[in-house]
Design a protein around this motif. Structure first.
Motif, PDB file in Angstrom:
ATOM      1  N   GLU A 125       0.842  -1.196   0.000  1.00  0.00           N
ATOM      2  CA  GLU A 125       0.000   0.000   0.000  1.00  0.00           C
ATOM      3  C   GLU A 125       0.879   1.249   0.000  1.00  0.00           C
ATOM      4  OE1 GLU A 125      -3.848   1.367   2.544  1.00  0.00           O
ATOM      5  OE2 GLU A 125      -1.898   1.515   3.518  1.00  0.00           O
ATOM      6  N   THR A 126       1.914   1.222   0.852  1.00  0.00           N
ATOM      7  CA  THR A 126       2.842   2.349   0.914  1.00  0.00           C
ATOM      8  C   THR A 126       3.460   2.608  -0.450  1.00  0.00           C
ATOM      9  OG1 THR A 126       3.397   1.694   3.158  1.00  0.00           O
ATOM     10  CG2 THR A 126       4.897   3.211   2.092  1.00  0.00           C
ATOM     11  N   HIS A 127       3.829   1.513  -1.116  1.00  0.00           N
ATOM     12  CA  HIS A 127       4.490   1.648  -2.403  1.00  0.00           C
ATOM     13  C   HIS A 127       3.562   2.307  -3.430  1.00  0.00           C
ATOM     14  CE1 HIS A 127       7.664   0.977  -5.169  1.00  0.00           C
ATOM     15  NE2 HIS A 127       6.886   0.303  -6.000  1.00  0.00           N
ATOM     16  N   ASN A 128       2.298   1.937  -3.399  1.00  0.00           N
ATOM     17  CA  ASN A 128       1.344   2.579  -4.316  1.00  0.00           C
ATOM     18  C   ASN A 128       1.247   4.076  -4.054  1.00  0.00           C
ATOM     19  OD1 ASN A 128       0.802   0.232  -5.631  1.00  0.00           O
ATOM     20  ND2 ASN A 128      -0.986  -0.283  -4.365  1.00  0.00           N
ATOM     21  N   PHE A 129       1.258   4.442  -2.771  1.00  0.00           N
ATOM     22  CA  PHE A 129       1.242   5.875  -2.437  1.00  0.00           C
ATOM     23  C   PHE A 129       2.499   6.572  -2.972  1.00  0.00           C
ATOM     24  CE2 PHE A 129      -1.594   4.875   1.433  1.00  0.00           C
ATOM     25  CZ  PHE A 129      -2.734   5.258   0.753  1.00  0.00           C
ATOM     26  N   SER A 130       3.652   5.909  -2.799  1.00  0.00           N
ATOM     27  CA  SER A 130       4.905   6.500  -3.280  1.00  0.00           C
ATOM     28  C   SER A 130       4.833   6.729  -4.785  1.00  0.00           C
ATOM     29  CB  SER A 130       6.099   5.584  -2.973  1.00  0.00           C
ATOM     30  OG  SER A 130       6.137   5.255  -1.616  1.00  0.00           O
ATOM     31  N   LEU A 131       4.308   5.741  -5.513  1.00  0.00           N
ATOM     32  CA  LEU A 131       4.214   5.859  -6.972  1.00  0.00           C
ATOM     33  C   LEU A 131       3.288   7.002  -7.353  1.00  0.00           C
ATOM     34  CD1 LEU A 131       3.944   2.114  -8.074  1.00  0.00           C
ATOM     35  CD2 LEU A 131       5.958   3.599  -8.105  1.00  0.00           C
ATOM     36  N   SER A 132       2.178   7.120  -6.615  1.00  0.00           N
ATOM     37  CA  SER A 132       1.229   8.149  -7.020  1.00  0.00           C
ATOM     38  C   SER A 132       1.778   9.545  -6.698  1.00  0.00           C
ATOM     39  CB  SER A 132      -0.154   7.851  -6.446  1.00  0.00           C
ATOM     40  OG  SER A 132      -0.444   8.679  -5.393  1.00  0.00           O
ATOM     41  N   PHE A 133       2.556   9.656  -5.587  1.00  0.00           N
ATOM     42  CA  PHE A 133       3.178  10.959  -5.322  1.00  0.00           C
ATOM     43  C   PHE A 133       4.232  11.265  -6.384  1.00  0.00           C
ATOM     44  CE2 PHE A 133       6.497  13.600  -3.243  1.00  0.00           C
ATOM     45  CZ  PHE A 133       5.755  14.766  -3.199  1.00  0.00           C
ATOM     46  N   ALA A 134       5.018  10.262  -6.762  1.00  0.00           N
ATOM     47  CA  ALA A 134       6.045  10.473  -7.790  1.00  0.00           C
ATOM     48  C   ALA A 134       5.396  11.002  -9.077  1.00  0.00           C
ATOM     49  CB  ALA A 134       6.797   9.169  -8.059  1.00  0.00           C
ATOM     50  N   LYS A 135       4.238  10.449  -9.414  1.00  0.00           N
ATOM     51  CA  LYS A 135       3.502  10.879 -10.600  1.00  0.00           C
ATOM     52  C   LYS A 135       3.102  12.358 -10.476  1.00  0.00           C
ATOM     53  CE  LYS A 135       1.117   7.141 -12.072  1.00  0.00           C
ATOM     54  NZ  LYS A 135      -0.082   6.320 -11.870  1.00  0.00           N
ATOM     55  N   SER A 136       2.582  12.714  -9.293  1.00  0.00           N
ATOM     56  CA  SER A 136       2.212  14.116  -9.055  1.00  0.00           C
ATOM     57  C   SER A 136       3.410  15.044  -9.215  1.00  0.00           C
ATOM     58  CB  SER A 136       1.678  14.311  -7.625  1.00  0.00           C
ATOM     59  OG  SER A 136       0.498  13.621  -7.430  1.00  0.00           O
ATOM     60  N   VAL A 137       4.563  14.612  -8.693  1.00  0.00           N
ATOM     61  CA  VAL A 137       5.757  15.462  -8.777  1.00  0.00           C
ATOM     62  C   VAL A 137       6.150  15.664 -10.229  1.00  0.00           C
ATOM     63  CG1 VAL A 137       8.220  15.638  -8.218  1.00  0.00           C
ATOM     64  CG2 VAL A 137       6.623  14.788  -6.492  1.00  0.00           C
ATOM     65  N   VAL A 138       6.176  14.576 -10.987  1.00  0.00           N
ATOM     66  CA  VAL A 138       6.580  14.688 -12.391  1.00  0.00           C
ATOM     67  C   VAL A 138       5.624  15.623 -13.136  1.00  0.00           C
ATOM     68  CG1 VAL A 138       6.814  13.450 -14.574  1.00  0.00           C
ATOM     69  CG2 VAL A 138       7.777  12.484 -12.480  1.00  0.00           C
ATOM     70  N   SER A 139       4.317  15.457 -12.912  1.00  0.00           N
ATOM     71  CA  SER A 139       3.399  16.281 -13.707  1.00  0.00           C
ATOM     72  C   SER A 139       3.451  17.749 -13.272  1.00  0.00           C
ATOM     73  CB  SER A 139       1.980  15.713 -13.688  1.00  0.00           C
ATOM     74  OG  SER A 139       1.374  16.001 -12.460  1.00  0.00           O
ATOM     75  N   SER A 140       3.778  17.995 -11.994  1.00  0.00           N
ATOM     76  CA  SER A 140       3.880  19.388 -11.560  1.00  0.00           C
ATOM     77  C   SER A 140       5.180  20.041 -12.044  1.00  0.00           C
ATOM     78  CB  SER A 140       3.793  19.461 -10.032  1.00  0.00           C
ATOM     79  OG  SER A 140       3.917  20.782  -9.591  1.00  0.00           O
ATOM     80  N   LEU A 141       6.300  19.275 -11.987  1.00  0.00           N
ATOM     81  CA  LEU A 141       7.588  19.857 -12.374  1.00  0.00           C
ATOM     82  C   LEU A 141       7.699  20.032 -13.877  1.00  0.00           C
ATOM     83  CD1 LEU A 141      10.352  18.132 -10.164  1.00  0.00           C
ATOM     84  CD2 LEU A 141       9.184  20.276  -9.766  1.00  0.00           C
ATOM     85  N   LYS A 142       7.143  19.103 -14.655  1.00  0.00           N
ATOM     86  CA  LYS A 142       7.458  19.118 -16.087  1.00  0.00           C
ATOM     87  C   LYS A 142       6.841  20.317 -16.819  1.00  0.00           C
ATOM     88  CE  LYS A 142       3.913  16.096 -17.976  1.00  0.00           C
ATOM     89  NZ  LYS A 142       3.568  14.707 -18.201  1.00  0.00           N
ATOM     90  N   LYS A 143       5.945  21.020 -16.127  1.00  0.00           N
ATOM     91  CA  LYS A 143       5.373  22.215 -16.749  1.00  0.00           C
ATOM     92  C   LYS A 143       6.460  23.203 -17.149  1.00  0.00           C
ATOM     93  CE  LYS A 143       1.006  21.766 -14.371  1.00  0.00           C
ATOM     94  NZ  LYS A 143       0.554  21.768 -12.996  1.00  0.00           N
ATOM     95  N   ASP A 144       7.371  23.497 -16.227  1.00  0.00           N
ATOM     96  CA  ASP A 144       8.409  24.471 -16.562  1.00  0.00           C
ATOM     97  C   ASP A 144       9.724  24.263 -15.822  1.00  0.00           C
ATOM     98  OD1 ASP A 144       7.511  25.128 -14.099  1.00  0.00           O
ATOM     99  OD2 ASP A 144       6.616  27.046 -14.659  1.00  0.00           O
ATOM    100  N   VAL A 145       9.957  23.011 -15.389  1.00  0.00           N
ATOM    101  CA  VAL A 145      11.263  22.719 -14.786  1.00  0.00           C
ATOM    102  C   VAL A 145      11.927  21.657 -15.646  1.00  0.00           C
ATOM    103  CG1 VAL A 145      12.452  21.798 -12.752  1.00  0.00           C
ATOM    104  CG2 VAL A 145      10.438  23.262 -12.449  1.00  0.00           C
ATOM    105  N   ASN A 146      13.217  21.887 -15.938  1.00  0.00           N
ATOM    106  CA  ASN A 146      13.932  20.943 -16.791  1.00  0.00           C
ATOM    107  C   ASN A 146      14.044  19.577 -16.110  1.00  0.00           C
ATOM    108  OD1 ASN A 146      15.368  20.016 -18.913  1.00  0.00           O
ATOM    109  ND2 ASN A 146      17.309  21.020 -18.336  1.00  0.00           N
ATOM    110  N   MET A 147      13.592  18.532 -16.814  1.00  0.00           N
ATOM    111  CA  MET A 147      13.661  17.191 -16.244  1.00  0.00           C
ATOM    112  C   MET A 147      14.458  16.268 -17.145  1.00  0.00           C
ATOM    113  SD  MET A 147       9.963  16.542 -14.460  1.00  0.00           S
ATOM    114  CE  MET A 147      10.689  15.698 -13.054  1.00  0.00           C
ATOM    115  N   ILE A 148      14.989  15.214 -16.549  1.00  0.00           N
ATOM    116  CA  ILE A 148      15.745  14.200 -17.282  1.00  0.00           C
ATOM    117  C   ILE A 148      14.761  13.427 -18.187  1.00  0.00           C
ATOM    118  CG2 ILE A 148      15.379  12.324 -15.616  1.00  0.00           C
ATOM    119  CD1 ILE A 148      18.379  11.800 -15.634  1.00  0.00           C
ATOM    120  N   ASN A 149      15.279  12.677 -19.175  1.00  0.00           N
ATOM    121  CA  ASN A 149      14.396  11.757 -19.933  1.00  0.00           C
ATOM    122  C   ASN A 149      13.851  10.712 -18.984  1.00  0.00           C
ATOM    123  OD1 ASN A 149      14.947  12.971 -22.321  1.00  0.00           O
ATOM    124  ND2 ASN A 149      16.607  11.552 -22.865  1.00  0.00           N
ATOM    125  N   ASN A 150      12.631  10.282 -19.162  1.00  0.00           N
ATOM    126  CA  ASN A 150      12.002   9.326 -18.235  1.00  0.00           C
ATOM    127  C   ASN A 150      12.216   9.764 -16.788  1.00  0.00           C
ATOM    128  OD1 ASN A 150      11.570   7.701 -20.540  1.00  0.00           O
ATOM    129  ND2 ASN A 150      13.624   6.855 -20.276  1.00  0.00           N
TER     130      ASN A 150
END
Ligand SMILES: [Zn+2]
Length: 420
Positions: A331-356
Motif C-alpha cells: 500500500e505504501t508503495h502505491n502511495f509513493s508511486l502516485s506521489f512520484a507521478k504528481s511530482v513529475v506532472s507538476s515539475l514538467k510544466k516548466d522545470v527541466n527534467m531528465i528523460n524518463n
C-alpha cells in the motif's frame, strides 16, 4: 553481534562463543574468591547489541536464571530492566551505543536489587523481551528486541503501563514512573505530516561539482526553501531530518520519518552522474530492480553514505518477521508511486527534467514500510547548467513551489481516500 577473533565458520563461531562465556564465568568465580553466585546473586557475563536505528537486539548472558521486570520512562526515551542482586561482569567496552541504543547504565539499586537502564534515540516499542535457557552453554540469556516507533505509540505504551503498574508490587518501592504522561494521545486527527530529508550532511558531503560546490549544502538550502513553501499549505505538519550540517545514518533518517508517522518522506539530492550532459530533475521510488543502469549506480552510491562516514555495515540486523509488513509495504508503495507521478506532472510544466523522469532503484533511505517515500534529484552537480540553477535562490523557490503543489495534490487525494 559477536565476532570470534579468528575468521572461522558459523559452528566454530558458536563453539568459540561457548568457550568465551565459560571463561567469563570462570573469571567471575575467581574474582569472587571462589564463592558461588547461587548464594550471592546473579552474574551478567556478556553483553551484546546488534542492529540499526530501526531495530536493535540486546542479548545479555547470565550464569543463572534472572527474574526480570521492566518499565518505560520518557525524557529521554528509556527502558528500565530490574534484576535481583547482580554482579555485572561483562566487559564495559561491549556496552557501546549502537543502533537505537544511545546509552546503557547499570548497577545496584540497593543491597538486593540491580538495574539496567537503556536510553534510546527516540520512541520505541519493546517487541520482545525474554529470558531463554541456553541450549549449548550453561546459563540463561535475556533477549530484547527494541523497535523504533512513533511519539504517539510510545505515549500510548506509557499510558498503558501507568494504568497497569499502579497495582504491581515490583514497583512498590518508590521507583514508579514520576508524574503522569502529558496527554499526547488525544483523539484529534493527526495532521498530514511531511518529513523533508536533505541528503548527506556532516562528514558525508555527498557529491561535489567541478567548482567545489558540495551536495550536502545544496540539499539543505533547497530543503529549507521547500519547508517555507509547504508552510503555506494549511493543515500540513512539516519536519526535517536535519536542519544544519550534521551527519545522519540512512536508518536514522528512516527512523525520524517513522517517529513522526510521516505521510510523506521526501529525500532531496543533487548528485553527480558520469555523463556530464545528463541533467534535469529526477524522481526516484524504491524497487528491488532498478529501472536503468544509472539509477542502479545512483542507489549504490547513496547506500554507501554510511560507509563513507566510516560506519561499518551491521549485517546481523535482526530480520523483520512480521508478515503484515508486506501488505503495508504494498500500500505504501502505491502511495509513493502516485506521489512520484504528481511530482513529475507538476515539475514538467516548466522545470527541466531528465528523460524518463520517474525512475526506480534500491535506495535504502526509501525503505520505511509504512511511509510513502520518494527521492528527488533536483538536478545534477556534474552538469554546469544545473549547478548554476541550483545555486540561484529564485530557481530554488520556483522548483520548491512546484514540489509543494504536488504535495498539496497528494495530501488532498490521500486524505480523501482517493488513492487506493
Ligand atoms: Zn546524494
Amino acid at each position: 553481534m559477536f565476532h570470534c577473533p579468528v575468521p572461522i565458520g558459523r559452528e566454530m563461531n558458536v563453539i568459540c562463543r561457548i568457550i568465551l562465556a565459560a571463561l567469563a564465568s570462570l573469571l567471575v568465580l575467581i574474582q569472587a574468591n571462589g564463592s558461588s553466585y547461587a548464594s550471592d546473586g546473579l552474574a551478567a557475563l556478556t553483553f551484546q547489541v546488534a542492529g540499526d536505528e530501526l531495530r536493535t537486539r540486546v542479548v545479555i548472558n547470565f550464569d543463572s536464571e534472572p527474574d526480570i521486570s521492566t518499565m518505560l520512562l520518557e525524557h529521554p526515551h528509556r527502558l528500565v530492566v530490574d534484576l535481583p542482586k547482580t554482579v555485572f561482569a561483562f566487559d564495559r567496552k561491549s556496552v557501546e551505543p549502537h543502533g537505537l541504543v544511545d546509552d546503557v547504565r547499570y548497577g545496584m539499586l540497593d543491597a538486593e536489587r540491580a538495574r539496567l537502564i537503556f536510553s534510546l534515540k527516540g520512541p520505541f516499542s519493546v517487541e520482545r523481551i525474554d529470558v531463554i535457557k541456553n541450549d549449548s552453554s550453561p546459563g540463561y540469556r535475556l533477549v530484547a528486541d527494541l523497535v523504533a516507533s512513533s511519539d504517539r505509540q510510545f505515549a500510548e505504551d506509557l499510558k498503558t503501563q501507568n494504568a497497569t503498574t499502579s497495582s504491581t508490587e515490583s514497583t512498590s518501592k518508590g521507583d514508579r514512573i514520576a508524574g503522569a504522561t502529558p496527554d499526547q494521545t488525544s483523539n484529534a486527527p493527526k495532521p498530514f505530516t511531511v518529513v523533508i530529508d536533505p541528503g548527506h550532511g556532516g562528514i558525508d558531503s555527498g557529491a561535489e561539482s567541478a567548482s567545489g560546490i558540495m551536495e550536502k549544502n545544496v540539499t539543505l538550502m533547497f530543503a529549507q526553501q521547500l519547508r517555507e513553501e509547504l508552510a503555506k499549505i494549511p493543515g500540513l505538519r512539516i519536519e526535517m531530518t536535519r536542519n544544519d550540517d550534521t551527519f545522519l545514518r540512512l536508518t536514522e533518517r528512516v527512523r525520524i520519518a517513522r517517529q513522526y508517522e510521516a505521510d510523506l518522506f521526501i529525500s532531496l539530492h543533487a548528485d553527480t552522474i558520469n555523463r556530464g550532459n545528463i541533467r534535469g530533475a529526477t524522481v526516484y521510488t524504491v524497487s528491488d530492480k532498478a529501472s536503468d543502469a544509472e539509477s542502479r549506480a545512483m542507489a549504490d552510491r547513496e547506500n554507501r553514505a554510511d560507509a563513507v562516514a566510516g560506519i561499518a555495515f551491521d549485517n546481523e540486523t535482526p530480520e523483520i518477521a512480521d508478515i503484515l509488513m508486506d501488505l503495508t509495504r504494498r500500500e505504501t508503495h502505491n502511495f509513493s508511486l502516485s506521489f512520484a507521478k504528481s511530482v513529475v506532472s507538476s515539475l514538467k510544466k516548466d522545470v527541466n527534467m531528465i528523460n524518463n523522469p520517474h525512475r526506480f532503484a534500491g535506495f535504502q533511505v526509501l525503505r520505511a514500510p509504512d511511509v510513502p517515500s520518494v527521492l528527488v534529484e533536483i538536478g545534477y552537480l556534474s552538469n554546469a547548467e544545473d549547478e548554476k540553477l541550483m545555486l540561484d535562490p529564485a530557481w530554488r523557490t520556483h522548483v520548491a513551489t512546484r514540489l509543494a503543489t504536488a504535495v498539496a495534490e497528494f495530501s488532498s487525494l490521500k486524505t480523501a481516500g482517493a488513492l487506493n
